[in-house]
Design a protein around this motif. Sequence first.
Motif, PDB file in Angstrom:
ATOM      1  N   SER A  36      -2.287  -5.677  18.265  1.00  0.00           N
ATOM      2  CA  SER A  36      -2.363  -6.498  17.056  1.00  0.00           C
ATOM      3  C   SER A  36      -2.397  -5.619  15.807  1.00  0.00           C
ATOM      4  O   SER A  36      -1.666  -5.857  14.843  1.00  0.00           O
ATOM      5  CB  SER A  36      -3.611  -7.382  17.117  1.00  0.00           C
ATOM      6  N   PHE A  37      -3.242  -4.592  15.831  1.00  0.00           N
ATOM      7  CA  PHE A  37      -3.339  -3.687  14.685  1.00  0.00           C
ATOM      8  C   PHE A  37      -2.044  -2.902  14.488  1.00  0.00           C
ATOM      9  O   PHE A  37      -1.620  -2.667  13.358  1.00  0.00           O
ATOM     10  CB  PHE A  37      -4.512  -2.724  14.861  1.00  0.00           C
ATOM     11  N   LEU A  38      -1.421  -2.478  15.581  1.00  0.00           N
ATOM     12  CA  LEU A  38      -0.179  -1.711  15.487  1.00  0.00           C
ATOM     13  C   LEU A  38       0.929  -2.543  14.832  1.00  0.00           C
ATOM     14  O   LEU A  38       1.611  -2.068  13.919  1.00  0.00           O
ATOM     15  CB  LEU A  38       0.268  -1.232  16.869  1.00  0.00           C
ATOM     16  N   ILE A  39       1.074  -3.782  15.275  1.00  0.00           N
ATOM     17  CA  ILE A  39       2.106  -4.642  14.692  1.00  0.00           C
ATOM     18  C   ILE A  39       1.799  -4.910  13.218  1.00  0.00           C
ATOM     19  O   ILE A  39       2.686  -4.859  12.366  1.00  0.00           O
ATOM     20  CB  ILE A  39       2.243  -5.947  15.497  1.00  0.00           C
ATOM     21  N   GLY A  40       0.540  -5.154  12.908  1.00  0.00           N
ATOM     22  CA  GLY A  40       0.143  -5.345  11.514  1.00  0.00           C
ATOM     23  C   GLY A  40       0.383  -4.097  10.675  1.00  0.00           C
ATOM     24  O   GLY A  40       0.824  -4.181   9.525  1.00  0.00           O
ATOM     25  N   THR A  41       0.101  -2.937  11.248  1.00  0.00           N
ATOM     26  CA  THR A  41       0.315  -1.680  10.537  1.00  0.00           C
ATOM     27  C   THR A  41       1.796  -1.469  10.227  1.00  0.00           C
ATOM     28  O   THR A  41       2.161  -1.088   9.105  1.00  0.00           O
ATOM     29  CB  THR A  41      -0.230  -0.492  11.358  1.00  0.00           C
ATOM     30  N   VAL A  42       2.649  -1.726  11.200  1.00  0.00           N
ATOM     31  CA  VAL A  42       4.095  -1.586  10.983  1.00  0.00           C
ATOM     32  C   VAL A  42       4.572  -2.562   9.901  1.00  0.00           C
ATOM     33  O   VAL A  42       5.326  -2.188   8.996  1.00  0.00           O
ATOM     34  CB  VAL A  42       4.876  -1.793  12.307  1.00  0.00           C
ATOM     35  N   ALA A  43       4.100  -3.806   9.970  1.00  0.00           N
ATOM     36  CA  ALA A  43       4.498  -4.803   8.969  1.00  0.00           C
ATOM     37  C   ALA A  43       4.044  -4.384   7.568  1.00  0.00           C
ATOM     38  O   ALA A  43       4.813  -4.457   6.604  1.00  0.00           O
ATOM     39  CB  ALA A  43       3.928  -6.174   9.330  1.00  0.00           C
ATOM     40  N   LEU A  44       2.801  -3.912   7.446  1.00  0.00           N
ATOM     41  CA  LEU A  44       2.303  -3.481   6.139  1.00  0.00           C
ATOM     42  C   LEU A  44       3.003  -2.215   5.654  1.00  0.00           C
ATOM     43  O   LEU A  44       3.240  -2.048   4.453  1.00  0.00           O
ATOM     44  CB  LEU A  44       0.789  -3.265   6.201  1.00  0.00           C
ATOM     45  N   PHE A  45       3.350  -1.327   6.581  1.00  0.00           N
ATOM     46  CA  PHE A  45       4.090  -0.122   6.206  1.00  0.00           C
ATOM     47  C   PHE A  45       5.438  -0.500   5.584  1.00  0.00           C
ATOM     48  O   PHE A  45       5.828   0.031   4.538  1.00  0.00           O
ATOM     49  CB  PHE A  45       4.283   0.793   7.414  1.00  0.00           C
ATOM     50  N   LEU A  46       6.139  -1.431   6.213  1.00  0.00           N
ATOM     51  CA  LEU A  46       7.426  -1.876   5.677  1.00  0.00           C
ATOM     52  C   LEU A  46       7.255  -2.562   4.317  1.00  0.00           C
ATOM     53  O   LEU A  46       8.054  -2.330   3.399  1.00  0.00           O
ATOM     54  CB  LEU A  46       8.130  -2.806   6.675  1.00  0.00           C
ATOM     55  N   CYS A  47       6.215  -3.378   4.191  1.00  0.00           N
ATOM     56  CA  CYS A  47       5.939  -4.011   2.889  1.00  0.00           C
ATOM     57  C   CYS A  47       5.645  -2.956   1.823  1.00  0.00           C
ATOM     58  O   CYS A  47       6.110  -3.058   0.679  1.00  0.00           O
ATOM     59  CB  CYS A  47       4.770  -4.985   2.998  1.00  0.00           C
ATOM     60  N   ILE A  49       6.692   0.158   1.766  1.00  0.00           N
ATOM     61  CA  ILE A  49       7.924   0.885   1.454  1.00  0.00           C
ATOM     62  C   ILE A  49       8.798   0.085   0.486  1.00  0.00           C
ATOM     63  O   ILE A  49       9.303   0.613  -0.495  1.00  0.00           O
ATOM     64  CB  ILE A  49       8.726   1.184   2.753  1.00  0.00           C
ATOM     65  N   PHE A  50       8.978  -1.211   0.782  1.00  0.00           N
ATOM     66  CA  PHE A  50       9.938  -2.007   0.022  1.00  0.00           C
ATOM     67  C   PHE A  50       9.330  -2.775  -1.146  1.00  0.00           C
ATOM     68  O   PHE A  50      10.038  -3.089  -2.103  1.00  0.00           O
ATOM     69  CB  PHE A  50      10.672  -2.980   0.960  1.00  0.00           C
ATOM     70  N   GLY A  54       1.831   0.825  -5.713  1.00  0.00           N
ATOM     71  CA  GLY A  54       0.752   1.798  -5.865  1.00  0.00           C
ATOM     72  C   GLY A  54       1.142   3.162  -5.331  1.00  0.00           C
ATOM     73  O   GLY A  54       2.310   3.427  -5.036  1.00  0.00           O
ATOM     74  N   ASN A  55       0.156   4.035  -5.231  1.00  0.00           N
ATOM     75  CA  ASN A  55       0.363   5.381  -4.721  1.00  0.00           C
ATOM     76  C   ASN A  55      -0.603   5.631  -3.560  1.00  0.00           C
ATOM     77  O   ASN A  55      -1.793   5.847  -3.780  1.00  0.00           O
ATOM     78  CB  ASN A  55       0.132   6.408  -5.824  1.00  0.00           C
ATOM     79  N   PRO A  56      -0.100   5.608  -2.316  1.00  0.00           N
ATOM     80  CA  PRO A  56      -1.006   5.777  -1.169  1.00  0.00           C
ATOM     81  C   PRO A  56      -1.675   7.141  -1.122  1.00  0.00           C
ATOM     82  O   PRO A  56      -2.690   7.303  -0.451  1.00  0.00           O
ATOM     83  CB  PRO A  56      -0.102   5.551   0.042  1.00  0.00           C
TER      84      PRO A  56
END
Length: 141
Positions: A36-47, A49-50, A54-56
């Motif tokens: 669950s966290f992995l899928i959420g992390t990938v989704a947030l990473f894509l968000c 990026i696009f 902000g500045n991570p």
Amino acid sequence: MYMLFAVIGGICIAVQAGVNGMMGKQVGSIEASFVSFLIGTVALFLCMIFLGKGNPLHVLNLPKWQLTGGLLGAVYVFISVTMTPKLGVATTILAIIFGQMAASTLIDHYGLISGKHIPIDWRRAAGLVCLGAALILFYKK
């Protein structure tokens, strides 16, 4: 509009508890929490990026205690995955909400974390009592 988004967030949490609880029964609680966290992390990473503005890299300058949010989220997901098959979605979510409200009321009362001080008054206390009563009514067989 803000309240609508909050309600949609609540709907997502209820559906997430059910989905993750079923996954946990099939693959294991820790494994389901991780997926669950992995899928959420990938989704947030894509968000990020696009759509991110902000500045991570600024995370490197934060006080270390501010980095505990992900750990606390992982604890929440694990508890949700583990408890939903045992208690049902509604009772699990109500117990989580009761814990959230009790803790957030104390955080507000003492002005912790956010710095905003909102004292406990009779309305807030009555709301917590009603929420606790609702939890008991939902949990009783």
